[in-house]
Design an enzyme around this catalytic site. Structure first.
Site, PDB file in Angstrom:
ATOM      1  N   CYS A   2       0.851  -1.186   0.000  1.00 29.11           N
ATOM      2  CA  CYS A   2       0.000   0.000   0.000  1.00 29.11           C
ATOM      3  C   CYS A   2       0.892   1.242   0.000  1.00 29.11           C
ATOM      4  CB  CYS A   2      -0.910   0.012   1.219  1.00 29.11           C
ATOM      5  SG  CYS A   2      -2.073  -1.377   1.283  1.00 29.11           S
ATOM      6  N   ARG A  50      -4.633   1.696  -1.428  1.00 32.40           N
ATOM      7  CA  ARG A  50      -4.806   0.369  -0.863  1.00 32.40           C
ATOM      8  C   ARG A  50      -4.774  -0.746  -1.896  1.00 32.40           C
ATOM      9  NH1 ARG A  50     -10.472  -1.677   1.922  1.00 32.40           N
ATOM     10  NH2 ARG A  50      -9.746  -3.697   2.658  1.00 32.40           N
ATOM     11  N   LEU A  51      -4.016  -1.785  -1.538  1.00 32.83           N
ATOM     12  CA  LEU A  51      -4.071  -3.056  -2.252  1.00 32.83           C
ATOM     13  C   LEU A  51      -4.861  -4.000  -1.363  1.00 32.83           C
ATOM     14  CD1 LEU A  51      -3.176  -4.935  -4.581  1.00 32.83           C
ATOM     15  CD2 LEU A  51      -1.164  -5.494  -3.190  1.00 32.83           C
ATOM     16  N   GLY A  78       1.817  -2.398   5.339  1.00 33.92           N
ATOM     17  CA  GLY A  78       2.597  -3.486   5.916  1.00 33.92           C
ATOM     18  C   GLY A  78       1.775  -4.701   6.275  1.00 33.92           C
ATOM     19  N   ASP A 102      -5.322  -6.338  10.462  1.00 35.44           N
ATOM     20  CA  ASP A 102      -4.221  -5.982  11.348  1.00 35.44           C
ATOM     21  C   ASP A 102      -4.122  -4.470  11.516  1.00 35.44           C
ATOM     22  OD1 ASP A 102      -3.347  -5.487   8.783  1.00 35.44           O
ATOM     23  OD2 ASP A 102      -1.396  -6.439   9.018  1.00 35.44           O
TER      24      ASP A 102
END
Length: 236
Positions: A2, A50-51, A78, A102
């Site tokens: 990202c 964002r991915l 990350g 996360d």
């Protein structure tokens, strides 16, 4: 993968400068082609590309969470390998979660442990948490520097991004290579000295470092270092 970007300015209202943070984030499209998000306020503009991997709805960024009458916003690039352990420990402290990501675990870790949270993280990361209530920004990079992170402090403006070219989209930053940058290119390229990003006014945050920036000033601290130990063993 990202991309994150941000602009903090305490001395003027930048809430109407959304075009600048969007331009900075657009440069990071290749890092996060699936979705973009922004947080806009008087003193802080945050951008995220964002991915999508998991939890498409619950992982949206910038992510906002309120705790004890304080408002926290995170942009993060990350992966945390100890997410379940951290989440379980935080739940025992009374925290609740509304997603499986996360990202929320990382944000909650910062809310609970503040800058000490980085010592509990197992993963690769570059992230920023802005406290809208206290106007404090926390910026951190993983232990070995797998995830990139650059920043600039110029004329009372603090800028950060996953890549240099995103910072160059800000009108304050010019693509100028200073004298020290020339020395780096001649003497060390492709390696670089700690904190050096070649371009003038741009600094690379070294691995295992964090930054605290607030109206009082800036603090940069190393939170971990690789230790070398001799091994006295017979390999026969």
């Amino acid at each position: 993968m990202c991309g994150i970007s941000g602009w903090i300015c305490y001395w003027k209202d930048i809430s109407n400068c959304d075009d600048i943070i969007k331009n900075m984030a657009d440069v990071l499209l290749h890092r996060g082609p699936d979705e973009g998000g922004f947080y806009l306020s008087k003193n802080a503009l945050l951008g995220h590309r964002r991915l999508t991997i998991i939890d498409p709805e619950g992982w949206k960024q910038p992510m906002v969470k309120e705790h004890n009458n304080q408002k926290y916003i995170i942009v993060y690039n990350g992966e945390l390998y100890n997410t379940p352990e951290l989440k379980k420990e935080l739940q025992t402290q009374g925290y609740t979660f509304s997603s499986y990501s996360d990202t929320e675990v990382l944000l909650t870790s910062y809310i609970h442990w503040k800058e000490e949270c980085v010592k509990r993280l197992n993963g690769i990361f570059a992230f920023a948490v802005y406290n809208e209530t206290t106007k404090e920004l926390f910026l951190a990079r993983d232990h070995l520097g797998v995830k990139p992170l650059f920043f600039s402090l110029k004329n009372g403006n603090f800028l950060f991004a996953s890549e240099i070219k995103a910072l160059l989209r800000h009108p304050l930053i010019s693509p100028v290579v200073g004298k020290e940058g020339v020395y780096e290119l001649i003497g060390l390229c492709p390696a670089r000295s700690p904190f050096c990003a070649i371009f003038k006014d741009i600094i690379e945050l070294p691995p295992a470092h964090y930054v605290i920036y607030d109206p009082k000033g800036i603090t940069i601290k190393e939170y971990w270092e690789l230790k070398f130990q001799s091994i006295d063993k017979n390999v026969d």
